[in-house]
Motif scaffolding. Structure first.
Motif, PDB file in Angstrom:
ATOM      1  N   SER A  63      71.005  19.087 -74.611  1.00 52.23           N
ATOM      2  CA  SER A  63      72.311  18.828 -75.239  1.00 52.23           C
ATOM      3  C   SER A  63      73.247  20.023 -75.281  1.00 52.23           C
ATOM      4  O   SER A  63      74.000  20.202 -76.241  1.00 52.23           O
ATOM      5  N   GLY A  64      73.222  20.860 -74.244  1.00 52.92           N
ATOM      6  CA  GLY A  64      74.268  21.870 -74.125  1.00 52.92           C
ATOM      7  C   GLY A  64      75.627  21.207 -73.961  1.00 52.92           C
ATOM      8  O   GLY A  64      75.737  20.090 -73.462  1.00 52.92           O
ATOM      9  N   LEU A  65      76.688  21.874 -74.390  1.00 51.36           N
ATOM     10  CA  LEU A  65      78.026  21.281 -74.357  1.00 51.36           C
ATOM     11  C   LEU A  65      78.826  21.681 -73.127  1.00 51.36           C
ATOM     12  O   LEU A  65      79.701  20.947 -72.688  1.00 51.36           O
ATOM     13  N   LYS A  66      78.546  22.866 -72.560  1.00 47.54           N
ATOM     14  CA  LYS A  66      79.300  23.347 -71.411  1.00 47.54           C
ATOM     15  C   LYS A  66      78.353  23.972 -70.393  1.00 47.54           C
ATOM     16  O   LYS A  66      77.207  24.286 -70.703  1.00 47.54           O
ATOM     17  N   VAL A  67      78.864  24.146 -69.182  1.00 50.78           N
ATOM     18  CA  VAL A  67      78.112  24.839 -68.139  1.00 50.78           C
ATOM     19  C   VAL A  67      78.948  25.996 -67.602  1.00 50.78           C
ATOM     20  O   VAL A  67      80.186  25.984 -67.693  1.00 50.78           O
TER      21      VAL A  67
ATOM     22  N   HIS B  81      78.767  28.104 -61.260  1.00 52.89           N
ATOM     23  CA  HIS B  81      78.345  29.245 -60.440  1.00 52.89           C
ATOM     24  C   HIS B  81      79.251  29.459 -59.237  1.00 52.89           C
ATOM     25  O   HIS B  81      79.196  30.512 -58.599  1.00 52.89           O
ATOM     26  N   ARG B  82      80.095  28.464 -58.926  1.00 50.29           N
ATOM     27  CA  ARG B  82      81.019  28.635 -57.804  1.00 50.29           C
ATOM     28  C   ARG B  82      82.294  29.365 -58.215  1.00 50.29           C
ATOM     29  O   ARG B  82      82.764  30.247 -57.514  1.00 50.29           O
ATOM     30  N   SER B  83      82.845  28.978 -59.366  1.00 53.81           N
ATOM     31  CA  SER B  83      84.122  29.533 -59.797  1.00 53.81           C
ATOM     32  C   SER B  83      83.995  30.584 -60.893  1.00 53.81           C
ATOM     33  O   SER B  83      84.948  31.324 -61.151  1.00 53.81           O
ATOM     34  N   GLY B  84      82.844  30.649 -61.557  1.00 57.04           N
ATOM     35  CA  GLY B  84      82.685  31.549 -62.683  1.00 57.04           C
ATOM     36  C   GLY B  84      83.298  31.016 -63.968  1.00 57.04           C
ATOM     37  O   GLY B  84      83.291  31.692 -65.000  1.00 57.04           O
ATOM     38  N   GLU B  85      83.789  29.781 -63.933  1.00 57.21           N
ATOM     39  CA  GLU B  85      84.455  29.170 -65.084  1.00 57.21           C
ATOM     40  C   GLU B  85      83.438  28.514 -66.016  1.00 57.21           C
ATOM     41  O   GLU B  85      82.487  27.868 -65.565  1.00 57.21           O
ATOM     42  N   THR B  86      83.636  28.676 -67.322  1.00 53.39           N
ATOM     43  CA  THR B  86      82.871  27.925 -68.313  1.00 53.39           C
ATOM     44  C   THR B  86      83.645  26.653 -68.635  1.00 53.39           C
ATOM     45  O   THR B  86      84.801  26.719 -69.041  1.00 53.39           O
ATOM     46  N   ARG B  87      83.033  25.498 -68.423  1.00 49.84           N
ATOM     47  CA  ARG B  87      83.756  24.228 -68.552  1.00 49.84           C
ATOM     48  C   ARG B  87      82.821  23.133 -69.026  1.00 49.84           C
ATOM     49  O   ARG B  87      81.599  23.295 -69.076  1.00 49.84           O
TER      50      ARG B  87
ATOM     51  N   PHE C 291      72.061  19.108 -70.848  1.00 49.99           N
ATOM     52  CA  PHE C 291      73.445  19.254 -71.325  1.00 49.99           C
ATOM     53  C   PHE C 291      74.165  17.912 -71.255  1.00 49.99           C
ATOM     54  O   PHE C 291      73.770  17.009 -70.521  1.00 49.99           O
ATOM     55  N   SER C 292      75.211  17.795 -72.031  1.00 49.99           N
ATOM     56  CA  SER C 292      76.004  16.562 -72.094  1.00 49.99           C
ATOM     57  C   SER C 292      76.955  16.492 -70.917  1.00 49.99           C
ATOM     58  O   SER C 292      77.388  17.515 -70.368  1.00 49.99           O
ATOM     59  N   THR C 293      77.310  15.268 -70.510  1.00 52.98           N
ATOM     60  CA  THR C 293      78.248  15.058 -69.403  1.00 52.98           C
ATOM     61  C   THR C 293      79.538  14.442 -69.948  1.00 52.98           C
ATOM     62  O   THR C 293      79.522  13.354 -70.507  1.00 52.98           O
TER      63      THR C 293
END
Length: 217
Positions: A158-162, A165-171, A198-200
């Motif tokens: 149940s993580g909320l964000k990832v 690894h391609r863009s370095g963005e947390t989203r 994690f959640s989708t």
């Protein structure tokens, strides 16, 4: 076959251009990547069409394992569209293809998807039969032992964000991210079994837990 890291990092227009340049398994790989991206955008009808073509390419080339994987993904996208009986039919194709190459674990996962599809369609006897077949296959597999003094590490829940690894963005995560997680973690030697990590965000919260479990299985 195509390098999966290369495909994952390529822009959409590059992938569409590549479709006209490759054949066979390379073409199937590109089609599957495009289908995963269509799913992430909620374009499930397009995803289904791409996966059907990918499965055909893989079968024509003699790669039943890749064809089974494409049919399995097709079953999931048809399920999201609410085409439950067509979803069950796609999962059955994945079962048959996996059986032809002795992939019992893949058979079991596809049977569980088929059971879910029948259940959603209200065909409970068919759902129960598929679930029992799934259980019988899973018991043959070398599965992690639960109970006693056994200790296992599983990758969270149940993580909320990832962290992309391609863009370095947390989203916020999508179903396509979850599919990548399952494909990676399922092949790691020291991960005994998967958790719903994690959640989708592309799935309604009321059904997100069931959806993650469905994709994991």
């Amino acid at each position: 076959m195509e390098d999966h890291c290369d495909l994952a990092e390529a822009a959409d227009d590059v992938l569409w251009s590549r479709l006209g340049q490759v054949k066979g398994l390379d073409r199937a790989d590109v089609l599957i990547e495009l289908a995963n991206r269509a799913q992430a955008r909620g374009e499930h009808s397009r995803g289904v069409a791409l996966l059907e073509e990918a499965a055909g390419e893989a079968e024509d080339t003699g790669d039943a394992r890749l064809a089974a994987y494409a049919r399995y993904l097709e079953g999931g996208q048809r399920f999201t569209l609410g085409d439950y009986l067509d979803s069950a039919a796609a999962y059955l194709k994945a079962v048959d293809l996996s059986r032809s190459v002795g992939r019992q674990g893949d058979q079991a996962r596809a049977l569980w998807g088929r059971a879910d599809a029948f259940c959603a369609a209200g065909q409970f006897e068919e759902a129960a039969a598929a679930a029992l077949d799934c259980r019988a296959l899973a018991q043959v597999e070398d599965l992690a032992e639960l109970g006693g003094d056994a200790v296992h590490f599983v990758p969270g829940s149940s993580g909320l964000k990832v962290l992309d690894h391609r863009s370095g963005e947390t989203r916020l995560a999508t179903s396509a991210d979850y599919v990548e997680y399952v494909r990676l973690a399922d092949g790691l030697e020291h991960i005994a079994y998967l958790a719903t990590a994690f959640s989708t965000a592309d799935i309604e919260p009321q059904v997100s837990d069931a959806w993650r479990l469905h994709m994991t299985l």
